[in-house]
Write an enzyme that holds these catalytic residues in place. Structure first.
Site, PDB file in Angstrom:
ATOM      1  N   PRO A   1      44.971 -16.820   1.961  1.00 33.41           N
ATOM      2  CA  PRO A   1      45.766 -15.625   1.948  1.00 33.41           C
ATOM      3  C   PRO A   1      45.336 -14.563   3.024  1.00 33.41           C
ATOM      4  O   PRO A   1      46.012 -13.656   3.641  1.00 33.41           O
ATOM      5  CB  PRO A   1      45.681 -14.971   0.535  1.00 33.41           C
ATOM      6  CG  PRO A   1      45.481 -16.326  -0.427  1.00 33.41           C
ATOM      7  CD  PRO A   1      44.655 -17.232   0.377  1.00 33.41           C
ATOM      8  N   TYR A   2      44.017 -14.525   3.290  1.00 35.91           N
ATOM      9  CA  TYR A   2      43.281 -13.803   4.378  1.00 35.91           C
ATOM     10  C   TYR A   2      43.928 -14.101   5.553  1.00 35.91           C
ATOM     11  O   TYR A   2      44.127 -13.251   6.314  1.00 35.91           O
ATOM     12  CB  TYR A   2      41.886 -14.180   4.500  1.00 35.91           C
ATOM     13  CG  TYR A   2      41.204 -13.670   5.629  1.00 35.91           C
ATOM     14  CD1 TYR A   2      40.942 -12.420   5.842  1.00 35.91           C
ATOM     15  CD2 TYR A   2      40.787 -14.478   6.596  1.00 35.91           C
ATOM     16  CE1 TYR A   2      40.303 -11.838   7.071  1.00 35.91           C
ATOM     17  CE2 TYR A   2      40.280 -14.118   7.777  1.00 35.91           C
ATOM     18  CZ  TYR A   2      39.918 -12.752   7.805  1.00 35.91           C
ATOM     19  OH  TYR A   2      39.548 -12.410   9.102  1.00 35.91           O
ATOM     20  N   GLY A   3      44.031 -15.486   5.939  1.00 36.10           N
ATOM     21  CA  GLY A   3      44.428 -15.857   7.243  1.00 36.10           C
ATOM     22  C   GLY A   3      46.012 -15.378   7.340  1.00 36.10           C
ATOM     23  O   GLY A   3      46.657 -15.153   8.394  1.00 36.10           O
TER      24      GLY A   3
ATOM     25  N   THR B   1      47.389 -12.748   6.185  1.00 36.60           N
ATOM     26  CA  THR B   1      47.421 -11.166   6.485  1.00 36.60           C
ATOM     27  C   THR B   1      47.077 -10.834   7.887  1.00 36.60           C
ATOM     28  O   THR B   1      47.378 -10.021   8.423  1.00 36.60           O
ATOM     29  CB  THR B   1      46.527 -10.353   5.337  1.00 36.60           C
ATOM     30  OG1 THR B   1      45.071 -10.761   5.513  1.00 36.60           O
ATOM     31  CG2 THR B   1      46.925 -10.256   4.102  1.00 36.60           C
ATOM     32  N   LYS B   2      45.911 -11.804   8.266  1.00 37.14           N
ATOM     33  CA  LYS B   2      45.617 -11.682   9.833  1.00 37.14           C
ATOM     34  C   LYS B   2      46.784 -11.981  10.772  1.00 37.14           C
ATOM     35  O   LYS B   2      46.871 -11.343  11.742  1.00 37.14           O
ATOM     36  CB  LYS B   2      44.439 -12.522  10.031  1.00 37.14           C
ATOM     37  CG  LYS B   2      43.072 -12.021   9.400  1.00 37.14           C
ATOM     38  CD  LYS B   2      42.487 -10.644   9.619  1.00 37.14           C
ATOM     39  CE  LYS B   2      42.078 -10.182  10.995  1.00 37.14           C
ATOM     40  NZ  LYS B   2      41.558  -8.885  11.087  1.00 37.14           N
TER      41      LYS B   2
END
Ligand code: NAD
Ligand code: UGA
Length: 327
Positions: free
Chosen positions: A148-150, A152-153
Site C-alpha cells: 500500500p505504501y508503494g 501511495t508513492k
C-alpha cells in the site's frame, strides 16, 4: 537561492537541508514530527540545521500549514515529507499513508502552481515497481507496487506528472532505491541490524535473506536531488540507485567483517516485500551526470560509526532502543 525542504527533520531531508545550507542556499525547512519514530531522533537530525543563520524552520503538517506564505520567494522545492515504510502500510495505518503521501503532496502542488517555482523535486520510491518485469529496471516499465505504501508513492508521482502537464509546474520525480547511511530511519534493515549487534541481540532476517536491494548511500541521494534541481527537464522521472544489488544475507556478512560474528534469527516475511530491486540508472547518468560514489562497505562503515556516536550517554541508550518500537 531560496529553497523549501519538506520532511526536513527526517533521515534524507536533514542531510539534504545541510547540503543546501553548505552550498549557500536560504533554506525554509518544514516538518510536523510524525510519530512513526521518536521526535527526539528527528530533533537530533536537525541539530546542524536549526539555528543556522540561513535556515528558517517551520513546524507543521503540510495539509494545515499556510503554504502560500511558506512558498514566498522560494525557487526550488525538495519534497521529502512522507509516511515511509513498506511493511507498516497495511491495515488501519493506511489512512496515515493517504494523508501524508497523497493529500499532503496534492496540497503542496496546488499551492506551488501559483508561484514562480523553478523546480519541484519529489522523493518517489523504488517501491512503485513491486516485482518488476525487468532487472535492472528502467523507468519505462509498468509500475506494479506490492505494498500500500508503494501505491501511495505512485499516486503522488502521478499527481506530480498531472501538475506538470496541466499547470506547467516543473516537477521531477526521483525514485530512490533503499537509502542508507547515518541517521537512517530506525525501522530500516541496516539500522535495525546495527542496533541489534550493538545491543548483543540477534539480527532478525525476514524470509531466507535472499531478497536483494539496490542500496543507495544517502549522500548519493542528496547529490541526485541537487543535480535534478539544476539539470532535469520538467516532467521527468529518474531511478536513483547505488549501483550494486546486494542480498540481505550479504549485508549481514559485510557487517560481520566490521564487528565480528553476529547471531541471526529467521522471521517470516510479511506481505508487501519486493523480491529484489535493481535500478537501471542510465537516464540519470545521461541527463543529470548522476554517478553513485559511495560503495556498500564504505557506506556501512560510516553508518556504523555514526550509530556509535548516537549511542553516547547524553542521548540515552534506552531512548535509542525506543527506536525499535517503530512499526
Ligand atoms: P523519514 O520518515 O525519516 O522523513 C520523512 C519526514 O517527513 C519525517 O520527519 C516526518 O515527520 C515528515 N512528514 C511526514 N508527513 C508530513 C506532513 N504531512 N507534513 C510535514 N511533514 C511530514 O523518511 P526518509 O527515509 O527520510 O524518506 C524521505 C522521503 O524519501 C520519503 O518521501 C520517502 O517516501 C522517500 N523514500 C525513502 C527511501 C528510503 O530508503 N529511506 C527510499 C525511497 C523513497
Ligand atoms: C526502503 C524504505 O523503507 C522505503 O521507505 C522505501 O520507499 C524503499 O526502501 C524504496 O526503496 O523504495 P526496504 O527496501 O524494505 O524499503 O528497506 P529496508 O527496511 O532497509 O529493508 C531491506 C531488506 O531487509 C528488505 O528485504 C527486508 O525484508 C529486510 N529486512 C528488514 C530484514 O530482513 N530484517 C529487518 O529487520 C528489516
Amino acid at each position: 537561492m531560496r529553497v523549501l525542504v519538506t520532511g526536513a527533520a527526517g533521515f534524507i531531508g536533514s542531510h539534504l537541508s545541510e547540503a543546501l545550507l553548505e552550498r549557500g542556499a536560504e533554506v525554509v525547512a518544514t516538518d510536523c514530527f510524525t510519530e512513526y519514530y521518536p521526535r527526539w531522533l528527528k530533533e537530533l537530525n536537525l541539530s546542524e540545521v536549526i539555528g543556522h543563520p540561513r535556515c528558517r524552520f517551520v513546524e507543521g503538517d503540510l495539509t494545515e500549514l499556510d503554504l502560500a506564505s511558506l512558498l514566498n520567494r522560494v525557487d526550488y522545492i525538495f519534497h521529502q515529507a512522507a509516511q515511509p515504510g513498506v511493511r507498516a502500510s497495511w491495515g488501519a495505518t493506511f489512512e496515515c499513508y493517504i494523508h501524508n503521501n497523497v493529500l499532503a503532496t496534492q496540497r503542496l502542488l496546488e499551492a506551488a502552481k501559483h508561484h514562480p517555482i523553478r523546480k519541484v523535486v519529489y522523493a518517489s520510491s523504488s517501491s512503485v515497481y513491486g516485482n518488476a518485469e525487468t532487472y535492472p529496471t528502467p523507468e519505462g516499465v509498468t509500475p506494479q507496487p506490492v505494498s500500500p505504501y508503494g501505491v501511495t508513492k505512485l499516486a503522488a508521482e502521478h499527481l506530480c506528472s498531472l501538475y506538470w502537464r496541466e499547470f506547467s509546474l516543473p516537477v521531477v520525480s526521483l525514485r530512490y532505491f533503499t537509502a542508507y547511511g547515518p541517521r537512517q530511519r530506525p525501522d530500516m534493515a541496516m539500522s535495525r541490524f546495527i542496533r541489534a549487534a550493538l545491543d548483543g541481540c540477534p539480527i532478525e532476517i525476514y524470509g531466507g535473506g535472499q531478497q536483494s536491494r539496490d542500496f543507495t548511500y544517502v549522500d548519493d541521494i542528496v547529490t541526485a536531488n541537487l543535480l535534478a534541481a539544476e539539470k532535469a527537464p520538467p516532467g521527468r522521472i529518474y531511478n536513483i540507485g547505488g549501483g550494486v544489488e546486494v542480498t540481505v544475507n550479504e549485508i549481514v556478512r559485510t557487517l560481520e567483517r566490521q564487528i565480528g560474528t553476529l547471531r541471526t534469527l529467521r522471521q517470516e516475511e510479511g506481505p508487501g516485500e519486493a523480491r529484489r530491486t535493481s535500478a537501471d540508472t542510465s537516464l540519470a547518468r545521461k541527463e543529470l551526470g548522476y554517478r553513485p560514489r559511495v560503495g556498500l562497505e564504505e557506506g556501512l562503515t560510516r553508518q556504523l560509526g555514526s550509530a556509535h556516536r548516537r549511542l553516547q550517554p547524553e542521548h540515552g541508550l534506552a531512548a535509542v532502543r525506543l527506536g525499535t518500537g517503530a512499526p
